[in-house]
Motif scaffolding. Structure first.
Motif, short mmCIF file in Angstrom:
data_model
loop_
_atom_site.label_atom_id
_atom_site.label_comp_id
_atom_site.label_asym_id
_atom_site.label_seq_id
_atom_site.Cartn_x
_atom_site.Cartn_y
_atom_site.Cartn_z
N MET A 123 -22.08 -21.96 -7.62
CA MET A 123 -21.58 -23.16 -7.89
C MET A 123 -20.30 -23.69 -8.87
SD MET A 123 -21.30 -26.16 -5.57
CE MET A 123 -23.09 -26.21 -4.65
N ILE A 124 -20.61 -22.78 -9.60
CA ILE A 124 -19.65 -23.27 -11.20
C ILE A 124 -19.13 -22.39 -11.67
CG2 ILE A 124 -19.29 -24.66 -13.10
CD1 ILE A 124 -20.90 -26.95 -12.18
N THR A 125 -17.93 -22.06 -11.40
CA THR A 125 -17.44 -20.65 -11.80
C THR A 125 -16.52 -21.25 -12.61
OG1 THR A 125 -18.80 -19.25 -10.16
CG2 THR A 125 -17.19 -18.15 -11.80
N LEU A 126 -16.58 -20.52 -13.92
CA LEU A 126 -15.17 -20.30 -14.51
C LEU A 126 -14.59 -19.03 -15.12
CD1 LEU A 126 -16.40 -23.72 -15.11
CD2 LEU A 126 -15.50 -23.62 -17.55
N THR A 127 -13.95 -18.54 -15.23
CA THR A 127 -13.52 -17.34 -15.46
C THR A 127 -11.85 -17.28 -16.86
OG1 THR A 127 -13.93 -16.15 -12.72
CG2 THR A 127 -12.72 -15.01 -14.52
N SER A 128 -12.38 -17.18 -17.75
CA SER A 128 -11.33 -16.44 -18.77
C SER A 128 -10.59 -17.74 -19.22
CB SER A 128 -10.35 -15.15 -18.11
OG SER A 128 -11.00 -13.93 -18.33
N VAL A 129 -11.75 -18.92 -19.34
CA VAL A 129 -10.95 -20.45 -19.50
C VAL A 129 -10.15 -20.43 -21.30
CG1 VAL A 129 -10.90 -22.50 -19.54
CG2 VAL A 129 -11.41 -21.57 -17.57
N THR A 130 -9.25 -20.57 -20.80
CA THR A 130 -8.75 -20.99 -22.30
C THR A 130 -7.71 -22.31 -22.59
OG1 THR A 130 -7.86 -18.71 -22.99
CG2 THR A 130 -6.90 -20.20 -24.13
N LYS A 131 -8.34 -23.08 -23.26
CA LYS A 131 -7.62 -24.53 -23.07
C LYS A 131 -7.43 -24.85 -25.26
CE LYS A 131 -6.21 -28.91 -22.84
NZ LYS A 131 -4.13 -29.09 -21.74
N VAL A 132 -5.82 -25.27 -25.61
CA VAL A 132 -5.41 -25.28 -26.96
C VAL A 132 -5.20 -26.25 -27.22
CG1 VAL A 132 -4.06 -24.25 -29.04
CG2 VAL A 132 -4.97 -22.65 -27.07
N PHE A 133 -4.91 -27.41 -28.20
CA PHE A 133 -4.88 -28.22 -28.63
C PHE A 133 -4.29 -28.80 -29.73
CE2 PHE A 133 -8.35 -29.58 -26.02
CZ PHE A 133 -8.24 -30.45 -25.47
N GLY A 134 -2.79 -29.65 -30.44
CA GLY A 134 -2.38 -29.16 -31.08
C GLY A 134 -1.13 -28.57 -31.25
N ALA A 135 -0.10 -28.42 -32.15
CA ALA A 135 1.23 -28.10 -32.38
C ALA A 135 0.99 -26.26 -32.33
CB ALA A 135 1.87 -28.51 -33.01
N ALA A 136 1.94 -25.86 -32.14
CA ALA A 136 2.13 -24.64 -31.89
C ALA A 136 1.73 -24.00 -33.73
CB ALA A 136 3.45 -23.94 -31.70
N THR A 137 2.13 -24.48 -34.95
CA THR A 137 2.18 -24.14 -35.35
C THR A 137 0.71 -24.31 -36.19
OG1 THR A 137 2.63 -26.09 -36.39
CG2 THR A 137 4.58 -24.70 -36.37
N ASN A 138 -0.06 -25.37 -35.60
CA ASN A 138 -1.06 -25.53 -35.56
C ASN A 138 -2.70 -25.22 -34.86
OD1 ASN A 138 -3.40 -25.68 -37.96
ND2 ASN A 138 -3.55 -27.71 -37.90
N PRO A 139 -2.61 -24.47 -33.94
CA PRO A 139 -3.46 -24.89 -32.66
C PRO A 139 -4.37 -24.86 -32.59
CG PRO A 139 -2.47 -22.28 -33.06
CD PRO A 139 -1.86 -23.67 -34.28
N VAL A 140 -5.14 -25.39 -31.70
CA VAL A 140 -6.88 -25.52 -32.05
C VAL A 140 -7.41 -24.93 -30.43
CG1 VAL A 140 -8.54 -27.12 -31.88
CG2 VAL A 140 -7.05 -27.41 -33.68
N ARG A 141 -8.35 -23.47 -30.78
CA ARG A 141 -8.54 -23.63 -29.46
C ARG A 141 -10.23 -24.09 -29.08
NH1 ARG A 141 -5.11 -18.52 -28.22
NH2 ARG A 141 -6.38 -17.81 -26.27
N ALA A 142 -9.68 -24.36 -28.43
CA ALA A 142 -11.20 -25.30 -28.19
C ALA A 142 -11.81 -24.62 -27.10
CB ALA A 142 -10.68 -26.68 -27.49
N LEU A 143 -10.99 -23.93 -26.26
CA LEU A 143 -11.89 -22.45 -25.62
C LEU A 143 -11.39 -21.58 -25.53
CD1 LEU A 143 -12.46 -25.58 -21.94
CD2 LEU A 143 -14.20 -24.94 -24.08
N ASP A 144 -12.10 -20.31 -25.80
CA ASP A 144 -11.54 -19.22 -25.64
C ASP A 144 -12.17 -18.38 -25.01
OD1 ASP A 144 -10.06 -17.69 -27.71
OD2 ASP A 144 -11.38 -17.61 -29.23
N GLY A 145 -11.15 -17.96 -24.13
CA GLY A 145 -11.79 -17.34 -23.00
C GLY A 145 -13.37 -17.40 -22.56
N VAL A 146 -13.71 -18.28 -22.09
CA VAL A 146 -14.30 -18.84 -21.59
C VAL A 146 -14.69 -18.70 -20.58
CG1 VAL A 146 -16.59 -20.84 -21.28
CG2 VAL A 146 -15.33 -20.81 -23.31
N SER A 147 -16.26 -18.08 -20.16
CA SER A 147 -16.54 -17.20 -19.16
C SER A 147 -17.80 -18.40 -18.26
CB SER A 147 -16.59 -16.00 -17.80
OG SER A 147 -14.71 -15.88 -18.08
N LEU A 148 -18.25 -18.83 -17.34
CA LEU A 148 -19.49 -19.38 -17.11
C LEU A 148 -20.01 -18.97 -15.59
CD1 LEU A 148 -21.41 -20.91 -18.68
CD2 LEU A 148 -20.23 -23.18 -18.24
#
Length: 329
Positions: A1-26
């Motif tokens: 019903m719900i599928t996440l495949t290799s999901v990545t989400k980065v916040f912040g500037a390129a010099t100090n990024p925060v990887r809130a989601l790092d290749g998440v599969s669910l």
């Protein structure tokens, strides 16, 4: 019903990024209650907001009800979101609208006519137990009642999926229990697939069929609870049945996990009798998890692990999960 495949989400500037989601599969199966648990900052809220694309991932794909949301146009995404309801921690109700008005708002924005709105609102308020509060305002409601309004609003468009973003964390224990039981009954009666995030293991223990443990933007493990309990070394299993600190000593200590009918067997008595051991009971926990009575027992055995090979093999032959916590010396 719900599928996440290799999901990545980065916040912040390129010099100090925060990887809130790092290749998440669910993967969440249709009709189940799936919990995502982790500490603050683990990425849970970003994950659940990615499911309905309130946060669009930088890479990877998101599919709900056999539709890849990340591939849809903005117009098609609006229609797809009608099948996804969302419940928030802070209720997000309009103080200027009554309970009825708050629920009807979800139908107004998608163009449902007045008569149909009224009929659906009556139906859904009865479902969540607020039919006698329809004309009251949020300020007149308790926290649990406000959350029931939030749930009713999320259900107004007859979604197939319900997302719960820490929906009980602002509530007292008794109210939390009532809201969890409501979610469980909605899952059963409406066939809803529910994805909830929480930092409380008791929430997962109470109503979830499956769960995922999240940390640092990654999924550390996921699966059905009964399967995770039978998996040696599972962090989720340890969290479901905490047995406290290991006492000092030179003896061998083992954790024995019972799943399903095996929890009713006289395992400790048989172990002591068959292998002539002085077995010490250091801790035990028992719950109904995923519909099966399950538990974990911590046992102390005299001497080194080498002296207990036959006893441990016997336990494993019975289908029990045995983890060696301390080998003794």
């Amino acid at each position: 019903m719900i599928t996440l495949t290799s999901v990545t989400k980065v916040f912040g500037a390129a010099t100090n990024p925060v990887r809130a989601l790092d290749g998440v599969s669910l993967a969440v199966d249709a009709g189940e209650i799936f919990g995502v648990i982790g500490q603050s900052g683990a990425g849970k809220s970003t994950l659940i907001r990615t499911v309905n694309l309130l946060e669009r991932p930088d890479s990877g794909s998101v599919s709900v009800a056999d539709r890849e949301l990340t591939a849809l146009s903005d117009r098609d995404l609006l229609h797809a979101r009608r099948e996804i309801g969302m419940v928030f921690q802070q209720f997000n109700l309009l103080d200027s609208r009554t309970v009825r008005g708050n629920v009807e708002l979800a139908l107004e924005v998608v163009g449902v006519g007045r008569r149909e709105r009224a009929s659906r609102t009556n139906e859904i308020l009865e479902l969540v137990g607020l039919e006698n509060k329809a004309n009251q305002y949020p300020a007149q409601l308790s926290g649990g009642q406000k959350q029931r309004v939030g749930i009713a609003r999320a259900l107004a468009s007859r979604p197939r999926v319900l997302l719960s973003d820490e929906a009980t964390s602002a509530l007292d224990p008794e109210t939390t229990h009532s809201i969890l039981q409501l979610l469980k009954s909605l899952n059963r009666d409406l066939g809803l697939t529910i994805l909830l995030i929480t930092h409380e293991m008791d929430v997962v223990k109470s109503i979830c069929d499956s769960a995922a443990l999240m940390s640092g933007g990654r999924i550390l493990e996921q699966g059905r609870l009964v399967d995770l309990l039978a998996q040696p070394g599972s962090q989720l299993a340890r969290g479901l049945f905490p047995l406290g600190e290991l006492p000092d000593g030179n003896s061998t200590v083992i954790d024995v996990t019972f799943v399903g009918l095996s929890s009713a067997r006289p395992v400790v008595a048989r172990l002591a009798r068959t292998h002539q051991l002085d077995v010490g009971l250091l801790g035990a926990a028992m719950e109904t998890i995923g519909g099966a009575q399950s538990g974990r027992t911590r046992l102390e055995l005299p001497g080194t692990i080498d002296a207990h090979t036959a006893a441990i093999s016997d336990l494993r032959a019975q289908g029990l999960v045995v983890e060696i916590v301390r080998s003794g010396r």
